[in-house]
Scaffold this active site. Structure first.
Site: not given
Length: 248
Positions: A37, A154, A158, A187, A189
């Site tokens: 990361d 984005y 993807k 999700i 996050t």
């Protein structure tokens, strides 16, 4: 034996969210992990938590959009463990803006991490994965399947990940390499709670929302682990949604 005993798995984006949840899931099932990361402190925390399960864990910072760093981290993983059984391309960034106000700098940053990074890590890992008849799991998105307002960059990144996934799956199918992508939505996050620009239309943004609320990143980690396991031996070239029926 656990599902991943004697298997070496390299994960990008391991510092938090889906990456951290996946690292802990795989470590708990016996995998030896090489974690990467750009966030060094958070990455070390993930490595520490994964190591507490008793597995072997190595961590190295890496900007996956940097060709040299991508090459170095794959080489370091292979040198440390002697092989590579699976690659999880989880690193990603998201930013929302009206398309007509999206700067080229923003566009390039999002595509460089999400798409270029996935390609670079995949390219470097393939020779090692062919030796083990391994697996690549890419992180796609429902944004790559349906229109995501204020997220043109984005969604484009993807969509490219999905196309890359299918190409790799077909190209190396006769050599035992599998490649799939997971498509999360709703999700819990940091990426799941982005900032929006002024003037957005919330009904448009809610189109890809789960029908039963948000879920923790562990639900995606569970799917990634399944797809990396021998239980998914006949699954390749797929885009599997984890979206609570949002696109059903």
């Amino acid at each position: 034996m656990a599902r991943f005993d004697d298997r070496v798995i390299l994960l990008t984006g391991a510092s938090s969210g889906i990456g951290r949840a996946t690292a802990l899931k795989l470590a708990g099932e016996g995998a030896s992990l090489f974690l990467t990361d750009v966030a060094a402190e958070a990455l070390e925390e993930t490595a520490k938590l994964a190591a507490e399960t008793g597995g072997q864990v190595e961590a190295q910072t890496c900007d996956v959009s940097n060709e040299e760093q991508a090459r170095d981290v794959v080489a370091a993983c292979a040198e440390r463990f002697g092989k590579l059984n699976a690659l999880g391309n989880i690193a990603g960034v998201i930013q929302f803006e009206h398309t007509d106000k999206t700067s080229f700098e923003m566009w390039r940053r999002i595509l460089s991490v999400n798409l270029d990074g996935t390609f670079l890590m995949t390219r470097e890992a393939i020779p090692h994965l062919l030796e083990t008849k391994g697996v690549i799991i890419n992180t796609g998105s429902t944004a790559g399947i349906m229109g995501l307002p204020y997220g043109a960059a984005y969604g484009a990144s993807k969509g490219g990940v999905h196309a890359l996934t299918r190409a790799v799956a077909v190209e190396y199918s006769d050599r035992g390499l599998r490649c799939n992508s997971v498509c999360p939505a709703s999700i819990e996050t940091a990426m799941g709670s982005p900032k929006f620009p002024q003037g957005v239309k919330m009904p448009l943004l809610m189109r890809p929302a789960s029908l039963h609320g948000t879920r923790p990143p562990e639900v995606v980690a569970d799917l990634i682990a399944f797809l990396m396991s021998d239980e998914a031996l006949h699954i390749t070239g797929e885009e599997i949604r984890v979206d609570g029926a949002a696109l059903a």
